[in-house]
Every structure is written in C-alpha cells, then in structure tokens.
Design a protein around this motif. Structure first.
Motif, mmCIF file in Angstrom:
data_model
loop_
_atom_site.group_PDB
_atom_site.id
_atom_site.type_symbol
_atom_site.label_atom_id
_atom_site.label_comp_id
_atom_site.label_asym_id
_atom_site.label_seq_id
_atom_site.Cartn_x
_atom_site.Cartn_y
_atom_site.Cartn_z
ATOM 1 N N ARG A 1 0.805 -1.154 0.038
ATOM 2 C CA ARG A 1 0.069 -0.110 0.075
ATOM 3 C C ARG A 1 0.752 1.264 0.160
ATOM 4 N N GLN A 2 1.882 1.390 0.824
ATOM 5 C CA GLN A 2 2.952 2.542 1.004
ATOM 6 C C GLN A 2 3.336 2.500 -0.388
ATOM 7 N N GLN B 1 1.197 4.089 -3.251
ATOM 8 C CA GLN B 1 0.665 5.319 -2.638
ATOM 9 C C GLN B 1 1.966 6.400 -3.103
ATOM 10 N N ARG B 2 3.096 5.806 -2.858
ATOM 11 C CA ARG B 2 4.337 6.665 -2.982
ATOM 12 C C ARG B 2 4.538 6.818 -4.850
ATOM 13 N N ARG C 1 -6.033 5.888 -3.737
ATOM 14 C CA ARG C 1 -6.491 5.162 -2.674
ATOM 15 C C ARG C 1 -7.403 4.047 -2.956
ATOM 16 N N ILE D 1 -5.852 1.202 -4.965
ATOM 17 C CA ILE D 1 -5.206 0.463 -3.886
ATOM 18 C C ILE D 1 -5.993 -0.541 -3.173
#
Length: 164
Positions: free
Chosen positions: A87-88, A91-92, A97, A100
């Motif tokens: 997830r991180q 997002q990066r 969202r 994801i």
C-alpha cells in the motif's frame, strides 16, 4: 528579418518530445500516471504532459488499475511483502487510494507471509526457539506483516523446521 517559429509547431514539438520521453520510461517497466507526470515535470509544459498522459491512457499504455495489480503480483512472486508495505509503495507511486484498496482486497496475507519467511527461516539456527522466533518475527515485520498472521507464520515455520 528572422523567421519566427509557429506556436502550434512548438506545442506539437514539445508534445512529441514529452511522449517520446514517456515511452522511454515505459519501455523499462510499467508506471502509474502520476509517476510519468512527475518524471516529465520541469522538462515539458503542463499542456504537453497532460496531452501525453491522456494519449497514453487512451492507447492503454497507462492504466493505474493494471499497474497496481501487476505491482502486487510482482511483489507476491519475487519479493513477498505485506499489504501495508505494498500500500505504501503504491501510494508513493501515485496510485489512487480506491485503486489500492481494490488491488489489495483479496490479498492472501498468510500464504505471502509464509513464502516471505520460509527462505529466511531455513537459514536460522534451530538451537534456541526464542532467538529463532525473534529473528524471524523481526524479519517478517520489516516486510510488512503484523499481528496474528506474523505470529502464526513464525510458529508454523518453527514447527515445520523442527519436525520436517
């Protein structure tokens, strides 16, 4: 009198250069829309970047849903990570969202944690269960696994290695 460039030609030239740069980026690996935009910023006009991204999206060369699914699959196969880490990473890379959330909705955390820990666990000494479990637990935690899945995986690998 020097000949002046046609503004339409300049825009078209900038767009073509931006598109070629984006295609070069995509030749290495798939990328998210935001990732392409970030890489083109500062080198090309906003209009050229927007047109390039829109064109590549229309051609199916930029698709954040496919990108996120492929990213997850690659992580599961080659470098197993927990859903929090994936997830991180997404997002990066600029993935929305909602995309994801959908991508990780059916994530099998238990089997991924097992795959992530198996190879590492086989390298650890079985002389001391506390040391083994602490080292394996720390390893899995760094890979993004937590809670019940982490403790169950550590116990399972300990039992399997102790009694093959």
């Amino acid at each position: 009198m020097p000949e002046r460039n046609n503004p339409k030609e300049d825009l078209e030239s900038s767009y073509l250069k931006a598109k070629n740069a984006a295609l070069r980026l995509l030749s290495y690996r798939s990328r998210s829309e935001k990732e392409v935009q970030r890489r083109l910023q500062g080198r090309f006009t906003k209009e050229s970047i927007d047109r390039t991204v829109s064109n590549l999206r229309d051609q199916g060369l930029l698709d954040d849903v496919s990108f996120a699914k492929n990213w997850r699959e690659q992580r599961e196969k080659s470098k197993p990570r927990g859903p929090a880490v994936i997830r991180q990473e997404l997002q990066r890379l600029g993935v929305a969202r909602e995309i994801i959330r959908e991508t990780l909705s059916d994530f099998d955390t238990s089997s991924t944690a097992y795959r992530a820990g198996s190879k590492y666990a086989s390298k650890l000494s079985l002389d001391n269960s506390i040391v083994f479990k602490r080292k394996l637990g720390s390893f899995l935690h760094r890979k993004g696994f937590q809670g019940e899945v982490l403790s169950q995986t550590v116990e399972r690998l300990w039992r399997e290695l102790l009694n093959p």
